[in-house]
Design an enzyme around this catalytic site. Structure first.
Site, mmCIF file in Angstrom:
data_model
loop_
_atom_site.group_PDB
_atom_site.id
_atom_site.type_symbol
_atom_site.label_atom_id
_atom_site.label_comp_id
_atom_site.label_asym_id
_atom_site.label_seq_id
_atom_site.Cartn_x
_atom_site.Cartn_y
_atom_site.Cartn_z
ATOM 1 N N LYS A 1 69.537 38.483 33.525
ATOM 2 C CA LYS A 1 68.342 38.969 32.837
ATOM 3 C C LYS A 1 68.621 40.194 31.986
ATOM 4 O O LYS A 1 69.606 40.904 32.179
ATOM 5 C CB LYS A 1 67.217 39.225 33.850
ATOM 6 C CG LYS A 1 66.561 37.896 34.266
ATOM 7 C CD LYS A 1 65.281 38.039 35.008
ATOM 8 C CE LYS A 1 64.728 36.634 35.296
ATOM 9 N NZ LYS A 1 63.593 36.654 36.212
ATOM 10 N N ARG B 1 67.627 33.118 42.948
ATOM 11 C CA ARG B 1 67.637 32.120 41.865
ATOM 12 C C ARG B 1 68.668 32.538 40.819
ATOM 13 O O ARG B 1 68.526 33.594 40.217
ATOM 14 C CB ARG B 1 66.233 32.041 41.250
ATOM 15 C CG ARG B 1 66.077 31.031 40.125
ATOM 16 C CD ARG B 1 64.653 31.085 39.563
ATOM 17 N NE ARG B 1 64.468 30.142 38.480
ATOM 18 C CZ ARG B 1 64.830 30.373 37.224
ATOM 19 N NH1 ARG B 1 65.387 31.514 36.877
ATOM 20 N NH2 ARG B 1 64.634 29.440 36.291
#
Ligand code: 8Y7
Length: 276
Positions: free
Chosen positions: A221, A255
């Site tokens: 991210k 995840r």
């Protein structure tokens, strides 16, 4: 601490790895390489071999500025992959969707978890998830994916995320979703700037008082890019550090895009945790 996903049971006091499988033509970190069924299955087989307990199949990009998809388009992308993976592989298929019709059909085809980044806020989503009868992951988001990164603001991020999740737990329970079928996620990057994300990660263990297993997604991210100065395809070391911190702080599901490497990192954390 056991949770049932379709016909599989998992001990949520352990930490499990969820592999990301994007079946979109425009997803930012797979570049749409895996939008054909055979490529998706190949990638899923690989992630299972590397130790993924879940495969998260998503057909709608939530990246700000991504094109919106119709219900039919999303069904056409997601259903064949869910069906093929559930049939062939020993893994829990998670369906990454906010669309009631996709929830219902994917679970009918064998999905064992509904992962909704909009926290079941779309019309019909609570009812569809309740009828599907599988666990749900409720994620915190401030705003809508399109606009969520335009100057996100909080007085107290941990308190506001907790309050949002508490309200969505109550809504889910009132719709008939059993409390033992609810997983929570602070939603890293969903309406949060770098300070917000860091504060949430630093205090992740405090979300355990809500009494539900935690799922976290930090893989590749942009906050990791901001911290390290790395492009998206060079964020594996930063992603492993984030996964390690999350596992140490009690996350039950992580995840990620890089399953093999994350499984090793989580094994080290679990070995240390099991040593008193
Ligand atoms: C998350 C997620 C994404 C997350 C959960 C990306 C679908 C963006 N992030 N679902 N989905 N938690 N539960 O960078 O953090 O993978 S998409």
């Amino acid at each position: 601490m056991e949770m049932t996903f379709g016909r599989r049971m998992l001990d949520m006091s352990h930490c499990h790895v969820m592999g990301v499988l994007n079946v979109t033509p425009d997803s930012f970190s797979d570049g749409g390489q895996y939008n054909r069924l055979d490529a998706a299955l190949f990638r899923a087989r690989e992630m299972v071999k590397h130790g993924a307990a879940f495969i998260d199949v998503g057909g709608e990009s939530t990246r700000p500025g991504a094109a919106s998809v119709s219900v039919q388009q999303e069904l056409d992308r997601v259903c064949p992959a869910v069906e093929a993976i559930a049939r062939e592989l020993d893994v829990i298929v998670s369906v990454d969707t906010s669309t009631p019709e996709v929830m219902a059909q994917a679970v009918g085809l064998g999905a064992g978890l509904i992962n909704d980044v909009r926290a079941l806020q779309r019309d019909g989503a609570l009812v569809a998830a309740a009828s599907a009868g599988v666990p749900v992951c409720i994620m915190h988001i401030q705003g809508e994916p399109e606009t969520m990164q335009n100057r996100p603001e909080y007085q107290n991020i941990l308190r506001e995320v907790s309050e949002f999740l508490t309200l969505r737990i109550r809504a889910a329970e009132q719709a008939g979703i059993p409390t033992q079928n609810i997983i929570l996620d602070p939603g890293f990057g969903f309406g949060k700037n770098i300070e917000h994300n860091l504060r949430l990660l630093a205090s992740l263990e405090q979300l355990q008082v809500l009494g539900h297993p935690l799922l976290v997604g930090l893989s590749r991210k942009s906050m990791l890019g901001q911290i390290t100065g790395r492009d998206v395809d060079e964020r594996l070391p930063a992603s492993l550090a984030a996964a390690t911190i999350s596992a140490m702080k009690g996350a039950s599901i992580i995840r990620v895009h890089d399953v093999r490497e994350t499984v090793d990192a989580v094994k080290v954390v679990m070995a240390v945790k099991e040593t008193v």
